[in-house]
Design a protein around this motif. Sequence first.
Motif, PDB file in Angstrom:
ATOM      1  N   SER A   4      -9.713  44.663  15.870  1.00 38.43           N
ATOM      2  CA  SER A   4      -9.787  43.220  16.122  1.00 38.43           C
ATOM      3  C   SER A   4      -8.447  42.689  16.636  1.00 38.43           C
ATOM      4  O   SER A   4      -8.413  41.776  17.463  1.00 38.43           O
ATOM      5  N   PHE A   5      -7.345  43.274  16.196  1.00 37.27           N
ATOM      6  CA  PHE A   5      -6.041  42.856  16.701  1.00 37.27           C
ATOM      7  C   PHE A   5      -5.865  43.309  18.150  1.00 37.27           C
ATOM      8  O   PHE A   5      -5.371  42.555  18.993  1.00 37.27           O
ATOM      9  N   PHE A   6      -6.289  44.515  18.447  1.00 37.12           N
ATOM     10  CA  PHE A   6      -6.182  45.009  19.824  1.00 37.12           C
ATOM     11  C   PHE A   6      -7.039  44.157  20.766  1.00 37.12           C
ATOM     12  O   PHE A   6      -6.639  43.859  21.893  1.00 37.12           O
ATOM     13  N   THR A   7      -8.214  43.748  20.294  1.00 39.44           N
ATOM     14  CA  THR A   7      -9.076  42.863  21.085  1.00 39.44           C
ATOM     15  C   THR A   7      -8.390  41.509  21.303  1.00 39.44           C
ATOM     16  O   THR A   7      -8.423  40.962  22.403  1.00 39.44           O
ATOM     17  N   LEU A  52      -6.922  40.107   9.545  1.00 43.34           N
ATOM     18  CA  LEU A  52      -7.909  41.141   9.885  1.00 43.34           C
ATOM     19  C   LEU A  52      -9.264  40.805   9.284  1.00 43.34           C
ATOM     20  O   LEU A  52     -10.293  40.957   9.922  1.00 43.34           O
ATOM     21  N   LYS A  53      -9.245  40.403   8.019  1.00 42.14           N
ATOM     22  CA  LYS A  53     -10.498  40.006   7.379  1.00 42.14           C
ATOM     23  C   LYS A  53     -10.188  38.996   6.293  1.00 42.14           C
ATOM     24  O   LYS A  53      -9.085  38.923   5.772  1.00 42.14           O
ATOM     25  N   GLY A  54     -11.192  38.184   5.992  1.00 38.26           N
ATOM     26  CA  GLY A  54     -11.043  37.199   4.948  1.00 38.26           C
ATOM     27  C   GLY A  54     -10.684  35.823   5.476  1.00 38.26           C
ATOM     28  O   GLY A  54     -10.831  35.539   6.670  1.00 38.26           O
ATOM     29  N   CYS A  55     -10.209  34.990   4.577  1.00 38.69           N
ATOM     30  CA  CYS A  55      -9.847  33.612   4.904  1.00 38.69           C
ATOM     31  C   CYS A  55      -8.659  33.222   4.032  1.00 38.69           C
ATOM     32  O   CYS A  55      -8.668  33.449   2.823  1.00 38.69           O
ATOM     33  N   LEU A  56      -7.657  32.652   4.674  1.00 39.66           N
ATOM     34  CA  LEU A  56      -6.479  32.157   3.981  1.00 39.66           C
ATOM     35  C   LEU A  56      -6.280  30.700   4.341  1.00 39.66           C
ATOM     36  O   LEU A  56      -6.846  30.227   5.327  1.00 39.66           O
ATOM     37  N   ARG A  57      -5.483  30.017   3.560  1.00 37.56           N
ATOM     38  CA  ARG A  57      -5.192  28.623   3.878  1.00 37.56           C
ATOM     39  C   ARG A  57      -3.692  28.393   3.813  1.00 37.56           C
ATOM     40  O   ARG A  57      -2.993  28.977   2.996  1.00 37.56           O
ATOM     41  N   VAL A  73      -9.037  32.370   9.493  1.00 32.68           N
ATOM     42  CA  VAL A  73     -10.081  33.377   9.336  1.00 32.68           C
ATOM     43  C   VAL A  73      -9.751  34.557  10.253  1.00 32.68           C
ATOM     44  O   VAL A  73      -8.690  34.589  10.878  1.00 32.68           O
ATOM     45  N   GLU A  74     -10.655  35.488  10.348  1.00 32.21           N
ATOM     46  CA  GLU A  74     -10.429  36.682  11.134  1.00 32.21           C
ATOM     47  C   GLU A  74      -9.940  36.341  12.542  1.00 32.21           C
ATOM     48  O   GLU A  74     -10.391  35.381  13.151  1.00 32.21           O
ATOM     49  N   ARG A  75      -9.011  37.173  13.008  1.00 35.02           N
ATOM     50  CA  ARG A  75      -8.475  37.110  14.369  1.00 35.02           C
ATOM     51  C   ARG A  75      -7.635  35.856  14.623  1.00 35.02           C
ATOM     52  O   ARG A  75      -7.640  35.307  15.716  1.00 35.02           O
ATOM     53  N   GLN A  76      -6.929  35.408  13.585  1.00 38.76           N
ATOM     54  CA  GLN A  76      -6.022  34.266  13.753  1.00 38.76           C
ATOM     55  C   GLN A  76      -4.636  34.631  13.238  1.00 38.76           C
ATOM     56  O   GLN A  76      -4.500  35.381  12.266  1.00 38.76           O
ATOM     57  N   THR A  77      -3.626  34.080  13.895  1.00 40.11           N
ATOM     58  CA  THR A  77      -2.251  34.307  13.479  1.00 40.11           C
ATOM     59  C   THR A  77      -1.872  33.306  12.391  1.00 40.11           C
ATOM     60  O   THR A  77      -2.479  32.241  12.277  1.00 40.11           O
TER      61      THR A  77
END
Length: 193
Positions: A4-7, A52-57, A73-77
């Motif tokens: 997902s990071f490479f994408t 990579l996976k999950g959700c943070l705030r 969420v996934e695929r966010q910096t």
Amino acid sequence: MYESFFTFIQQLFPDFKIDFVILESLLKSRKLCRGEFLFQQGEICEFVGFTLKGCLRTFVLKEAKEYTLFFHVERQTLGDYESFQKRQPTRFSVQAVEDSEVIIFDRKIMQFFETTPQGQTFLRLVAEDLAFLLRDKVLSLFLDTPEERYINLLQNEPELLQRIPQYYLASYLGIEPQSLSRLKRRVYEKTFS
């Protein structure tokens, strides 16, 4: 493991020529359980990250009250780039809303990108992506009502509403949890009447 990071890299910068085998050998990730902090306000952030996976705030604490700024969420910096670069304490915290895994970009990884042909362009694009996200959030706080911010979430990130606790959602919208029920009812009535 890091597909997902490479994408993300290829979508952000399609012309970026990078050896993913070498990059993968340098990458490391950190797993967090729900409620665990990636870093806390007052610490020096030694990295930036990619979910990579999950959700943070991301949230700030002011007068014992939490104000949620972002969900990642996934695929966010995510992270505090200023704290990372200037080695000064961060002014916010990042906490896992659900079990999560984050790629950690420490100084070694950043140096790899900086010395890779086109790597600095890639890092600039990532910084711009974060700057636009921040700009949109600030503008929304000043220009949109909580109802408009909620409708925006319904339209653009409906899956997020199933993943985050209501009190975090209320904090993100800038309202008290009791007001969220009324806001949801009002939006539902407007939509289905």
